[in-house]
Design an enzyme around this catalytic site. Structure first.
Site, short mmCIF file in Angstrom:
data_model
loop_
_atom_site.label_atom_id
_atom_site.label_comp_id
_atom_site.label_asym_id
_atom_site.label_seq_id
_atom_site.Cartn_x
_atom_site.Cartn_y
_atom_site.Cartn_z
N ALA A 148 41.45 42.48 41.15
CA ALA A 148 40.01 42.43 40.92
C ALA A 148 39.58 43.86 40.62
O ALA A 148 40.08 44.80 41.24
CB ALA A 148 39.30 41.92 42.17
N SER A 208 42.78 39.90 44.99
CA SER A 208 41.65 39.31 45.72
C SER A 208 41.07 38.08 45.04
O SER A 208 40.65 38.16 43.88
CB SER A 208 40.49 40.32 45.84
OG SER A 208 40.89 41.48 46.47
N HIS A 217 46.88 47.07 51.06
CA HIS A 217 46.25 48.18 50.35
C HIS A 217 46.31 49.46 51.18
O HIS A 217 46.35 49.41 52.41
CB HIS A 217 44.77 47.86 50.10
CG HIS A 217 44.55 46.57 49.38
ND1 HIS A 217 44.54 45.36 50.01
CD2 HIS A 217 44.33 46.32 48.05
CE1 HIS A 217 44.33 44.40 49.11
NE2 HIS A 217 44.20 44.95 47.93
N HIS A 270 42.77 37.50 50.92
CA HIS A 270 44.19 37.69 50.63
C HIS A 270 45.04 36.80 51.52
O HIS A 270 45.01 36.92 52.74
CB HIS A 270 44.61 39.13 50.88
CG HIS A 270 44.21 40.05 49.78
ND1 HIS A 270 45.07 40.50 48.82
CD2 HIS A 270 43.02 40.57 49.47
CE1 HIS A 270 44.42 41.26 47.96
NE2 HIS A 270 43.16 41.33 48.34
N HIS A 287 31.28 42.50 48.26
CA HIS A 287 32.62 41.88 48.24
C HIS A 287 32.52 40.39 47.94
O HIS A 287 33.40 39.82 47.28
CB HIS A 287 33.33 42.13 49.57
CG HIS A 287 34.77 41.69 49.57
ND1 HIS A 287 35.67 42.09 48.60
CD2 HIS A 287 35.45 40.87 50.40
CE1 HIS A 287 36.85 41.54 48.85
NE2 HIS A 287 36.75 40.79 49.93
N TYR A 303 43.81 51.34 51.62
CA TYR A 303 42.56 51.44 52.40
C TYR A 303 42.63 50.71 53.73
O TYR A 303 41.82 50.94 54.61
CB TYR A 303 41.34 50.99 51.58
CG TYR A 303 41.30 49.52 51.20
CD1 TYR A 303 41.06 48.53 52.15
CD2 TYR A 303 41.49 49.13 49.88
CE1 TYR A 303 41.02 47.19 51.79
CE2 TYR A 303 41.45 47.80 49.52
CZ TYR A 303 41.21 46.83 50.48
OH TYR A 303 41.18 45.51 50.12
N GLU A 304 43.61 49.82 53.86
CA GLU A 304 43.77 49.14 55.15
C GLU A 304 44.49 50.04 56.16
O GLU A 304 44.60 49.69 57.33
CB GLU A 304 44.59 47.86 54.96
CG GLU A 304 43.88 46.81 54.11
CD GLU A 304 44.77 45.59 53.87
OE1 GLU A 304 44.78 44.70 54.72
OE2 GLU A 304 45.46 45.55 52.83
N ASN A 323 32.98 42.40 38.82
CA ASN A 323 31.60 42.94 38.91
C ASN A 323 31.52 44.13 37.96
O ASN A 323 32.55 44.72 37.64
CB ASN A 323 31.32 43.42 40.35
CG ASN A 323 32.34 44.44 40.81
OD1 ASN A 323 33.46 44.08 41.21
ND2 ASN A 323 31.99 45.72 40.74
N MET A 335 41.18 49.29 43.64
CA MET A 335 41.76 49.96 44.81
C MET A 335 43.20 49.53 45.08
O MET A 335 43.70 49.68 46.20
CB MET A 335 40.92 49.64 46.06
CG MET A 335 39.44 49.97 45.93
SD MET A 335 38.52 49.34 47.33
CE MET A 335 36.83 49.59 46.76
N SER A 336 43.87 49.01 44.06
CA SER A 336 45.23 48.50 44.30
C SER A 336 46.13 48.84 43.13
O SER A 336 45.84 49.73 42.34
CB SER A 336 45.17 46.98 44.50
OG SER A 336 44.80 46.34 43.29
#
Ligand code: HPA
Length: 269
Positions: free
Chosen positions: A108, A25, A78, A56, A242, A80-81, A230, A206-207
């Protein structure tokens, strides 16, 4: 499926890189450093999943970095997609079939370890898979790798040594840490972050983990780099957004590009 994509790429470029970089990201800038480029949009590659995530890009770039052939995946998909683990690891498998022996994954991540700060780079020393899935579930294709691959050095120790050395030479501060992979897409709760800290995680994202498992399955050596975009939930008295993640990506882009340019030619493949 992966063989069809491999054949398509072979027909599009004569480039046969041994090194690939996967950009996370807001970290897409590195692809612009390559020369003699062939840019192949994911949408044009048979079966290749196309990302829906903001920040992306969606293309594969074959090119040269001062003479060294490199493949860059600018954009990834991902879990989550809603993509399957097979889709999430598709690109890694195709590149490994094409002859890639070393992959550098960038992502990230939220900083859990209190000694980290926003904008810092962390070399991933190990991971904890909390995504609830593993891309190797199902029948094993013995041509790709073993049924029960070893994961005791999923992130090459040698590559981390080289990366630390390069960071030192360039004056780029680096530390090592454990990456906890969550399914997302909601960010963690403060209680989850305290739990992750307790189990030994330094950063959270998350990746990356499904791809790293697939790469290890196929005998590809891995380096993982997290950009702390963050501090994780509950550490600072503010919400996680985000936009902040993308903003920090933009802040570290030049440092990351400088680092990757110096690092890739030094990786032994
Ligand atoms: N949590 C999970 N994934 C992330 C974060 C986070 O705080 N920041 C960037 N990706």
């Amino acid at each position: 499926m992966i063989h069809q994509a491999k054949q398509h790429l072979e027909s599009q470029t004569g480039c046969r890189p041994r090194i690939a970089v996967v950009l996370g990201s807001g970290l897409g800038a590195f692809a612009e450093e390559l020369t003699d480029c062939t840019v192949i949009p994911y949408a044009g590659i048979p079966n290749w999943p196309v990302s829906t995530a903001v920040g992306h890009a969606g293309h594969l770039v074959f090119g040269k970095l001062e003479g060294l052939e490199v493949a860059v995946m600018a954009g990834r998909v991902h879990l989550y997609e809603g993509y399957t683990p097979a889709q999430v690891t598709f690109g890694v498998r195709v590149l490994a079939l094409l002859g890639v022996k070393a992959m550098v994954f960038t992502n990230a991540a939220g900083g859990i370890n209190l000694s980290l700060s926003r904008g810092g780079l962390v070399l991933i020393s190990d991971h904890v898979n909390l995504q609830g899935v593993n891309p190797l579930v199902g029948p094993n294709d013995e041509r790709l790798g073993p049924r029960f691959p070893d994961m005791s050095e999923a992130y090459s120790r040698r590559y981390r040594e080289i990366a630390l050395q390069v960071g030192g030479e360039l004056g780029i501060p680096l530390c090592e840490g454990v990456y906890a992979a969550m399914l997302g897409p909601s960010y963690e709760t403060p209680a989850e972050i305290r739990y992750l800290r307790t189990i030994g995680a330094d950063v959270v994202g998350m990746s990356t983990v499904p791809e790293v498992i697939a790469a290890n399955h196929m005998g590809v050596r891995v380096l993982g780099i997290s950009c702390v975009t963050n501090m994780a939930a509950g550490i600072l008295p503010q919400k996680i957004q985000h936009a902040e993640v993308l903003e920090t990506g933009a802040l570290v882009r030049d440092t990351l590009v400088r680092f990757l340019k110096a690092l890739l030619p030094r990786l032994e493949v």
